[in-house]
Design a protein around this motif. Structure first.
Motif, PDB file in Angstrom:
ATOM      1  N   GLN A  22       0.833  -1.199   0.000  1.00 52.85           N
ATOM      2  CA  GLN A  22       0.000   0.000   0.000  1.00 52.85           C
ATOM      3  C   GLN A  22       0.870   1.252   0.000  1.00 52.85           C
ATOM      4  OE1 GLN A  22      -3.478   0.222  -0.253  1.00 52.85           O
ATOM      5  NE2 GLN A  22      -2.863   2.336  -0.654  1.00 52.85           N
ATOM      6  N   SER A  23       1.975   1.207   0.722  1.00 45.18           N
ATOM      7  CA  SER A  23       2.899   2.342   0.757  1.00 45.18           C
ATOM      8  C   SER A  23       3.499   2.586  -0.623  1.00 45.18           C
ATOM      9  CB  SER A  23       4.013   2.090   1.776  1.00 45.18           C
ATOM     10  OG  SER A  23       3.483   1.967   3.083  1.00 45.18           O
ATOM     11  N   ALA A  24       3.871   1.502  -1.311  1.00 37.30           N
ATOM     12  CA  ALA A  24       4.416   1.617  -2.663  1.00 37.30           C
ATOM     13  C   ALA A  24       3.366   2.202  -3.601  1.00 37.30           C
ATOM     14  CB  ALA A  24       4.878   0.256  -3.164  1.00 37.30           C
ATOM     15  N   ARG A  25       2.135   1.723  -3.482  1.00 40.25           N
ATOM     16  CA  ARG A  25       1.049   2.230  -4.326  1.00 40.25           C
ATOM     17  C   ARG A  25       0.809   3.718  -4.088  1.00 40.25           C
ATOM     18  NH1 ARG A  25      -3.945  -0.121  -6.620  1.00 40.25           N
ATOM     19  NH2 ARG A  25      -5.538   1.495  -6.676  1.00 40.25           N
ATOM     20  N   ASP A  26       0.828   4.131  -2.823  1.00 45.15           N
ATOM     21  CA  ASP A  26       0.617   5.541  -2.490  1.00 45.15           C
ATOM     22  C   ASP A  26       1.713   6.421  -3.089  1.00 45.15           C
ATOM     23  OD1 ASP A  26      -1.625   4.836  -1.056  1.00 45.15           O
ATOM     24  OD2 ASP A  26      -0.634   4.920   0.896  1.00 45.15           O
ATOM     25  N   LEU A  27       2.945   5.952  -3.023  1.00 40.60           N
ATOM     26  CA  LEU A  27       4.065   6.716  -3.580  1.00 40.60           C
ATOM     27  C   LEU A  27       3.956   6.825  -5.099  1.00 40.60           C
ATOM     28  CD1 LEU A  27       6.958   5.280  -1.391  1.00 40.60           C
ATOM     29  CD2 LEU A  27       6.166   7.653  -1.410  1.00 40.60           C
ATOM     30  N   ILE A  28       3.551   5.734  -5.738  1.00 40.40           N
ATOM     31  CA  ILE A  28       3.362   5.748  -7.198  1.00 40.40           C
ATOM     32  C   ILE A  28       2.255   6.733  -7.562  1.00 40.40           C
ATOM     33  CG2 ILE A  28       2.667   4.383  -9.210  1.00 40.40           C
ATOM     34  CD1 ILE A  28       3.856   1.926  -7.712  1.00 40.40           C
ATOM     35  N   ALA A  29       1.172   6.725  -6.782  1.00 43.15           N
ATOM     36  CA  ALA A  29       0.038   7.616  -7.050  1.00 43.15           C
ATOM     37  C   ALA A  29       0.427   9.083  -6.895  1.00 43.15           C
ATOM     38  CB  ALA A  29      -1.123   7.277  -6.120  1.00 43.15           C
ATOM     39  N   ILE A  38      12.942   1.741  -2.521  1.00 45.62           N
ATOM     40  CA  ILE A  38      12.811   0.874  -1.356  1.00 45.62           C
ATOM     41  C   ILE A  38      12.854   1.668  -0.050  1.00 45.62           C
ATOM     42  CG2 ILE A  38      13.923  -0.949  -0.008  1.00 45.62           C
ATOM     43  CD1 ILE A  38      12.434  -2.036  -2.393  1.00 45.62           C
ATOM     44  N   GLN A  39      13.799   2.606   0.064  1.00 47.20           N
ATOM     45  CA  GLN A  39      13.923   3.389   1.293  1.00 47.20           C
ATOM     46  C   GLN A  39      12.663   4.213   1.545  1.00 47.20           C
ATOM     47  OE1 GLN A  39      16.363   3.210   3.587  1.00 47.20           O
ATOM     48  NE2 GLN A  39      15.125   4.604   4.847  1.00 47.20           N
ATOM     49  N   ALA A  40      12.141   4.821   0.483  1.00 45.90           N
ATOM     50  CA  ALA A  40      10.927   5.633   0.620  1.00 45.90           C
ATOM     51  C   ALA A  40       9.724   4.759   0.989  1.00 45.90           C
ATOM     52  CB  ALA A  40      10.657   6.380  -0.683  1.00 45.90           C
ATOM     53  N   ILE A  41       9.641   3.593   0.394  1.00 44.61           N
ATOM     54  CA  ILE A  41       8.552   2.656   0.696  1.00 44.61           C
ATOM     55  C   ILE A  41       8.614   2.244   2.161  1.00 44.61           C
ATOM     56  CG2 ILE A  41       7.634   0.341   0.247  1.00 44.61           C
ATOM     57  CD1 ILE A  41       8.640   0.674  -2.664  1.00 44.61           C
ATOM     58  N   ALA A  42       9.820   1.915   2.616  1.00 40.47           N
ATOM     59  CA  ALA A  42      10.010   1.482   4.000  1.00 40.47           C
ATOM     60  C   ALA A  42       9.637   2.594   4.979  1.00 40.47           C
ATOM     61  CB  ALA A  42      11.464   1.056   4.209  1.00 40.47           C
ATOM     62  N   GLU A  43      10.070   3.811   4.702  1.00 48.43           N
ATOM     63  CA  GLU A  43       9.779   4.940   5.591  1.00 48.43           C
ATOM     64  C   GLU A  43       8.276   5.193   5.674  1.00 48.43           C
ATOM     65  OE1 GLU A  43      12.020   8.258   4.216  1.00 48.43           O
ATOM     66  OE2 GLU A  43      13.961   7.446   4.849  1.00 48.43           O
ATOM     67  N   ARG A  44       7.609   5.132   4.532  1.00 45.62           N
ATOM     68  CA  ARG A  44       6.161   5.367   4.527  1.00 45.62           C
ATOM     69  C   ARG A  44       5.420   4.258   5.257  1.00 45.62           C
ATOM     70  NH1 ARG A  44       3.059   8.874   1.542  1.00 45.62           N
ATOM     71  NH2 ARG A  44       0.844   8.385   1.519  1.00 45.62           N
ATOM     72  N   ALA A  45       5.930   3.032   5.145  1.00 46.95           N
ATOM     73  CA  ALA A  45       5.289   1.883   5.792  1.00 46.95           C
ATOM     74  C   ALA A  45       5.627   1.803   7.277  1.00 46.95           C
ATOM     75  CB  ALA A  45       5.715   0.593   5.101  1.00 46.95           C
ATOM     76  N   GLY A  46       6.638   2.579   7.700  1.00 45.01           N
ATOM     77  CA  GLY A  46       7.047   2.545   9.092  1.00 45.01           C
ATOM     78  C   GLY A  46       7.834   1.304   9.455  1.00 45.01           C
ATOM     79  N   VAL A  47       8.574   0.782   8.468  1.00 43.17           N
ATOM     80  CA  VAL A  47       9.396  -0.405   8.695  1.00 43.17           C
ATOM     81  C   VAL A  47      10.808  -0.131   8.188  1.00 43.17           C
ATOM     82  CG1 VAL A  47       7.399  -1.935   8.463  1.00 43.17           C
ATOM     83  CG2 VAL A  47       8.812  -1.448   6.454  1.00 43.17           C
ATOM     84  N   SER A  48      11.703  -1.077   8.412  1.00 48.47           N
ATOM     85  CA  SER A  48      13.072  -0.925   7.934  1.00 48.47           C
ATOM     86  C   SER A  48      13.190  -1.405   6.495  1.00 48.47           C
ATOM     87  CB  SER A  48      14.035  -1.737   8.810  1.00 48.47           C
ATOM     88  OG  SER A  48      13.798  -3.120   8.648  1.00 48.47           O
TER      89      SER A  48
END
Length: 205
Positions: A22-29, A38-48
């Motif tokens: 979902q974080s990846a989808r939000d960033l794409i949108a 990957i780093q941006a996806i992880a930060e948005r998801a609140g994971v490493s």
């Protein structure tokens, strides 16, 4: 006790996976594939970042799954229309208008999923997605031909033409670099014209 722990672990893993996607989808949108690092996806998801790599080998694998999930949802809608009680002409009109309207409601996401330059692996997934869209359109066209309301030489070619129209025709208004500001009236007229073109191209008159 061991079974319960295993079940909870499985649920947690599934939840982590959903959050990452979902974080990846939000960033794409928001900004396209280029923003879904990957780093941006992880930060948005609140994971490493390390946790992301536990579920996916690389960025392409994440994006492929986002594309697959998005297209699976759209195809479900198209097949629902194909199986409805509408007549074939109404089905084709609704399938085209629904697909194009939904794309224009999320312009950046739709543009990225369908047109943004990507690596060969993701491009292959795009091709598979269009084949799945074609299956739903093929079902509608075949029914229409059997009922004598559609005419074309070859079913597969006709379905390809419809899918090409309903997808590639939106590349200009969806392209972020074009900065097209389409209001509701523009969108409705645009969608109606595409639908009319597809229907009239194969409708028996």
């Amino acid at each position: 006790m061991s079974y319960k722990r295993s079940t909870l672990m499985q649920e947690r893993m599934e939840q982590n996976r959903k959050i990452i996607l979902q974080s990846a989808r939000d960033l794409i949108a928001q900004g396209g594939f280029k923003d879904a690092q990957i780093q941006a996806i992880a930060e948005r998801a609140g994971v490493s970042s390390g946790l992301v790599y536990r579920y996916f080998e690389n960025k392409s694998q994440v994006l492929i799954e986002v594309l697959s999930d998005a297209i699976t949802h759209e195809i479900g809608i198209l097949f629902s229309i194909a199986k409805s009680e509408l007549d074939p002409v109404q089905k084709l009109d609704k399938a085209v208008t629904t697909f194009v309207k939904r794309a224009m409601n999320r312009p950046q996401l739709a543009y990225s999923l369908m047109f943004e330059p990507v690596d060969p692996e993701l491009e292959h997934e795009r091709f598979r997605s269009k084949e799945r869209i074609k299956q739903s359109i093929t079902q509608i066209l075949d029914e229409g031909k059997q009922q004598g309301v559609f005419h074309f030489r070859d079913l597969n070619t006709a379905a390809q033409c419809v899918v090409a129209t309903m997808t590639y025709v939106v590349v200009e208004p969806l392209n972020p670099s074009q900065e097209v500001d389409f209001d509701e009236e523009y969108r409705d007229n645009f969608v109606q014209q595409i639908s009319e073109f597809c229907v009239k191209a194969i409708q028996v008159v």
